[in-house]
Structures are given as C-alpha cells and as structure tokens.
Motif scaffolding. Structure first.
Motif, PDB file in Angstrom:
ATOM      1  N   PRO A  82      44.046  37.814  41.106  1.00 47.56           N
ATOM      2  CA  PRO A  82      42.869  37.535  41.296  1.00 47.56           C
ATOM      3  C   PRO A  82      42.488  37.619  42.862  1.00 47.56           C
ATOM      4  O   PRO A  82      43.043  37.872  43.755  1.00 47.56           O
ATOM      5  CB  PRO A  82      42.686  35.999  41.062  1.00 47.56           C
ATOM      6  CG  PRO A  82      43.691  35.923  40.110  1.00 47.56           C
ATOM      7  CD  PRO A  82      44.793  36.661  40.570  1.00 47.56           C
ATOM      8  N   SER A 129      40.859  42.135  44.503  1.00 45.08           N
ATOM      9  CA  SER A 129      41.678  41.937  43.473  1.00 45.08           C
ATOM     10  C   SER A 129      42.402  43.255  42.792  1.00 45.08           C
ATOM     11  O   SER A 129      41.982  44.206  43.243  1.00 45.08           O
ATOM     12  CB  SER A 129      40.912  41.509  42.140  1.00 45.08           C
ATOM     13  OG  SER A 129      39.671  42.544  41.973  1.00 45.08           O
ATOM     14  N   GLU A 309      32.963  41.508  43.447  1.00 47.15           N
ATOM     15  CA  GLU A 309      32.170  41.362  42.312  1.00 47.15           C
ATOM     16  C   GLU A 309      32.682  41.918  41.064  1.00 47.15           C
ATOM     17  O   GLU A 309      33.401  42.788  40.976  1.00 47.15           O
ATOM     18  CB  GLU A 309      30.746  42.465  42.703  1.00 47.15           C
ATOM     19  CG  GLU A 309      29.902  41.837  43.698  1.00 47.15           C
ATOM     20  CD  GLU A 309      29.391  40.707  43.635  1.00 47.15           C
ATOM     21  OE1 GLU A 309      28.960  40.190  42.436  1.00 47.15           O
ATOM     22  OE2 GLU A 309      29.079  39.881  44.499  1.00 47.15           O
ATOM     23  N   ASN A 310      32.320  41.583  39.795  1.00 49.30           N
ATOM     24  CA  ASN A 310      32.763  42.138  38.528  1.00 49.30           C
ATOM     25  C   ASN A 310      34.225  41.927  38.321  1.00 49.30           C
ATOM     26  O   ASN A 310      34.855  42.687  37.491  1.00 49.30           O
ATOM     27  CB  ASN A 310      32.258  43.436  38.345  1.00 49.30           C
ATOM     28  CG  ASN A 310      30.754  43.890  38.456  1.00 49.30           C
ATOM     29  OD1 ASN A 310      30.111  43.152  37.646  1.00 49.30           O
ATOM     30  ND2 ASN A 310      30.638  44.654  39.311  1.00 49.30           N
ATOM     31  N   TYR A 311      34.824  40.783  38.955  1.00 56.89           N
ATOM     32  CA  TYR A 311      36.039  40.236  38.570  1.00 56.89           C
ATOM     33  C   TYR A 311      35.992  39.100  37.591  1.00 56.89           C
ATOM     34  O   TYR A 311      35.211  38.210  37.782  1.00 56.89           O
ATOM     35  CB  TYR A 311      36.842  40.042  39.640  1.00 56.89           C
ATOM     36  CG  TYR A 311      38.225  39.452  39.247  1.00 56.89           C
ATOM     37  CD1 TYR A 311      39.476  40.298  39.087  1.00 56.89           C
ATOM     38  CD2 TYR A 311      38.517  37.984  39.231  1.00 56.89           C
ATOM     39  CE1 TYR A 311      40.519  39.812  38.561  1.00 56.89           C
ATOM     40  CE2 TYR A 311      39.816  37.554  38.752  1.00 56.89           C
ATOM     41  CZ  TYR A 311      40.666  38.340  38.512  1.00 56.89           C
ATOM     42  OH  TYR A 311      42.018  37.927  38.044  1.00 56.89           O
ATOM     43  N   HIS A 312      36.460  39.456  36.190  1.00 57.92           N
ATOM     44  CA  HIS A 312      36.105  38.070  35.351  1.00 57.92           C
ATOM     45  C   HIS A 312      37.518  37.459  34.986  1.00 57.92           C
ATOM     46  O   HIS A 312      37.519  36.646  33.860  1.00 57.92           O
ATOM     47  CB  HIS A 312      35.656  38.921  33.938  1.00 57.92           C
ATOM     48  CG  HIS A 312      34.223  39.554  34.366  1.00 57.92           C
ATOM     49  ND1 HIS A 312      33.009  39.095  34.932  1.00 57.92           N
ATOM     50  CD2 HIS A 312      34.013  40.906  34.439  1.00 57.92           C
ATOM     51  CE1 HIS A 312      32.360  40.025  35.100  1.00 57.92           C
ATOM     52  NE2 HIS A 312      32.749  41.190  34.951  1.00 57.92           N
ATOM     53  N   GLY A 313      38.414  37.372  35.781  1.00 60.47           N
ATOM     54  CA  GLY A 313      39.774  36.728  35.471  1.00 60.47           C
ATOM     55  C   GLY A 313      39.447  35.292  35.581  1.00 60.47           C
ATOM     56  O   GLY A 313      38.543  34.834  36.169  1.00 60.47           O
ATOM     57  N   ASP A 314      40.545  34.681  35.332  1.00 60.62           N
ATOM     58  CA  ASP A 314      40.664  33.310  35.460  1.00 60.62           C
ATOM     59  C   ASP A 314      42.185  32.820  36.081  1.00 60.62           C
ATOM     60  O   ASP A 314      43.079  33.126  35.587  1.00 60.62           O
ATOM     61  CB  ASP A 314      40.748  32.087  34.269  1.00 60.62           C
ATOM     62  CG  ASP A 314      40.634  30.904  34.417  1.00 60.62           C
ATOM     63  OD1 ASP A 314      40.389  30.584  35.565  1.00 60.62           O
ATOM     64  OD2 ASP A 314      41.025  30.229  33.399  1.00 60.62           O
ATOM     65  N   ALA A 316      38.986  32.576  39.126  1.00 63.31           N
ATOM     66  CA  ALA A 316      37.866  33.586  39.693  1.00 63.31           C
ATOM     67  C   ALA A 316      38.348  33.903  41.116  1.00 63.31           C
ATOM     68  O   ALA A 316      37.673  35.133  41.448  1.00 63.31           O
ATOM     69  CB  ALA A 316      36.573  32.866  39.846  1.00 63.31           C
TER      70      ALA A 316
END
Length: 338
Positions: A82, A129, A309-314, A316
């Motif tokens: 992340p 990321s 921007e536009n990183y959608h993992g967990d 965050a």
C-alpha cells in the motif's frame, strides 16, 4: 518498495573505503550474505536483503538492496504494498520477469517491466504504492535505494522511466541504467538519466563459461549481486542472492561464469558516499530526531508526502511502525581487504 518489517532497527551508516590498492592490484572480495525478509501479506513474499547489514552498510550511494524471486504469485500472492512514504532517497525498480503497477504522489502511474528502469526521487517526501499486475505469474527482480546527498535530499519529487539498450561486451552484455561503463565506445554504455552522485547501475549477463573483464572507475567501490548462474568475482565464488564487494583502487573487475549456462548479475558501484546517514523503515535522514519527525508527519497525514490517487487496497496507506526505544550508535563499514 517499502521496508515492511514491523520492528525495523535504526541504522546509522558511514561509508569508509579501505586503503587504495596499487594501480594493478586486486582488492579482496568481501562476500555479503543476504537475510530473508517477508514482504508482507497473508502468505508473505520473501525478499533477500544484502545491504544494509552489519558487515557493510553502503556501496557508493547504494544503501539498500533486495533481491526477490523467481516467485510464483499463485502461491505467495505476489507484491501488494500500500501507499508508504520515503525521504532522502531514490528508489530503483528493476525486473527480470513479471509486471508491477506503480502509483505515486506526483500523479505518476507507470508499469514496471523487465529491462526498464523506474527511478523515483523522494526529495523531502513522497509516497507510492506497488502492486504486481493480474497478468503476472512469476515475479522476479531487485529493489534498490540510493541515498541522496545533502545537496539534494530536500529537493523536489521526481520520476524517471528509461529503457536501456543492451551493450555487447566480450563475454556477455550489459544494460546500463545509471552512470556508465568506462572505455566502452557504445553510446548505450552511458545512461542519460541524471544522478546526484557518481554512480553505476547495470544488469550484466555473462555467457556460459566466459570470463568478463570490465574496465571500471578506480575511484569507485563495487557490489556484484548474483541473480542467476554460477559466478565468481575474481577468484571468489558467489551463490545466488549473495553480493561480492570490491573496494576502491581497481581498474578492472573480473566476472567469471563457472557454469554451463548464462549467468546474470546486478553491478552496483559509486564513489564512497562520504556522508553519515540514518536509515529507519522507509526514511533516510541524518538524526534520530529527524527520523522521528518524518514518522510523525506521515502518521498525521502531512502534505510533506502528498497522496496516492486511485489505490483501492486495504489498508489505504501503510502505517509506520513504532520507533525503537533507544538510539543506535554509529556503525562504520570495515575496510576492504587487500
């Protein structure tokens, strides 16, 4: 790439070369054995870290070297890192196989592919990321850091992408992504990517059974990181993921492939860095208090690092580990043996 160790130690690093060798002398080869570090995730992809370590902290400005793979991502889950911060350094991403999606707080969205340099400069602070793509089946490469000198470490964020053309050598070939190979007339033997200190970075392939003699800058120290094959630096054999260190004073390096298949190494070199640095987690600084301030700023979501921007993992963003309770005393590099 992030250092995702949950209890990273502070490391204060000084680069102190040994006495210069005579013009035609061979400096002894110091073997640096890697330690295994889990990269994280539920199944934990493992990387092999050669520097920094107690035996040697720096090679020129190179202050961090991880080798990983070939890694079957169906087993390990691949690379999922992340957004995380960096200060005072440049990250060098280099792949042999697979593909990684890079996003950073400059707004860069770039794919890291085999044989292509992705160089990110943190300046005073950046975050990024790294995630292996869905098309990747085998992930294999290196992640390297370069310490920024005092004159550049509070500069701006930057990103360079460069695809070096292979250079044919007597007994092998090289892809030079930073710096240059002296006395090689091919213009592709010198990278156009700007650097902040005298440096060399190259992927070198050695033909089966060949002896490859490389002219090098005698003011540089060098590290030879073995990726594949049976390789000896001068007369010292190295195993996969080991690094052979050679001090200043040599005009040539001898890389011998003692096997019956092509071999591949990463050649890292540079003038001794000459500055004391402190490394902890993903930060390079100059003091414990400075590192603590970097950590506090990241935890507080300060503008110093920006956002991806536009990183959608967990999660965050990757939280910083707790700082160690003690300050670490400076650790000097040993001199190279002669």
């Amino acid at each position: 790439m992030s250092n995702v160790e949950t209890k990273p130690v502070e490391q204060i690093c000084r680069d102190e070369p040994g006495p210069e060798a005579l013009p035609d002398a061979v400096t002894g080869v110091q073997v640096l054995t890697a330690r295994d570090v889990p990269l994280g995730g539920p199944r934990a992809m493992t990387v092999h870290r050669t520097i920094p370590q107690r035996a040697r902290s720096l090679i020129g400005a190179w202050c961090f070297a991880d080798h990983y793979g070939p890694d079957d991502v169906s087993v390990t889950g691949g690379m999922v890192v992340p957004p995380h911060p960096h200060t005072g350094l440049q990250t060098v991403s280099w792949l042999f196989s697979g593909e990684i999606e890079h996003r950073d707080s400059l707004g860069t969205h770039e794919l890291v592919r085999p044989g292509e340099l992705n160089l990110m400069s943190s300046g005073a602070g950046i975050c990024h990321s790294e995630v292996s793509t869905a098309s990747t089946t085998v992930l294999h490469g290196v992640q390297l850091w370069l310490a920024l000198p005092a004159t550049a470490r509070f500069g701006g964020r930057d990103f360079d992408h460069y695809v070096p053309t292979p250079v044919t050598l007597d007994g092998g070939s090289a892809r030079v992504f930073l710096g240059g190979l002296p006395l090689v007339s091919d213009p592709n033997a010198t990278s156009p990517v700007p650097a902040f200190s005298p440096i060399l970075g190259a992927e070198v392939s050695i033909d089966a059974g060949a002896l490859l003699r490389l002219d090098v800058d005698r003011g540089f120290e060098h590290g030879v990181l073995v990726d594949s094959g049976k390789v000896a630096v001068f007369d010292t054999d190295l195993a996969t993921a080991e690094m052979g260190y050679v001090g200043t004073g040599n005009r040539t390096l001898e890389l011998r492939n003692t096997g019956d298949r092509p071999a591949r190494v990463m050649l890292l070199g540079g003038e001794p860095f000459g500055e004391e640095i402190l490394m902890w987690w993903n930060f390079v600084g100059r003091s414990h208090d400075e590192i603590a301030a970097f950590r506090d700023a990241w935890q507080a979501g300060a503008d110093q690092f920006g956002s991806v921007e536009n990183y959608h993992g967990d999660p965050a963003r990757l939280p910083a580990p707790a700082l160690p309770a003690v300050r670490i005393k400076p650790r000097r590099n040993p001199p190279a043996t002669s």
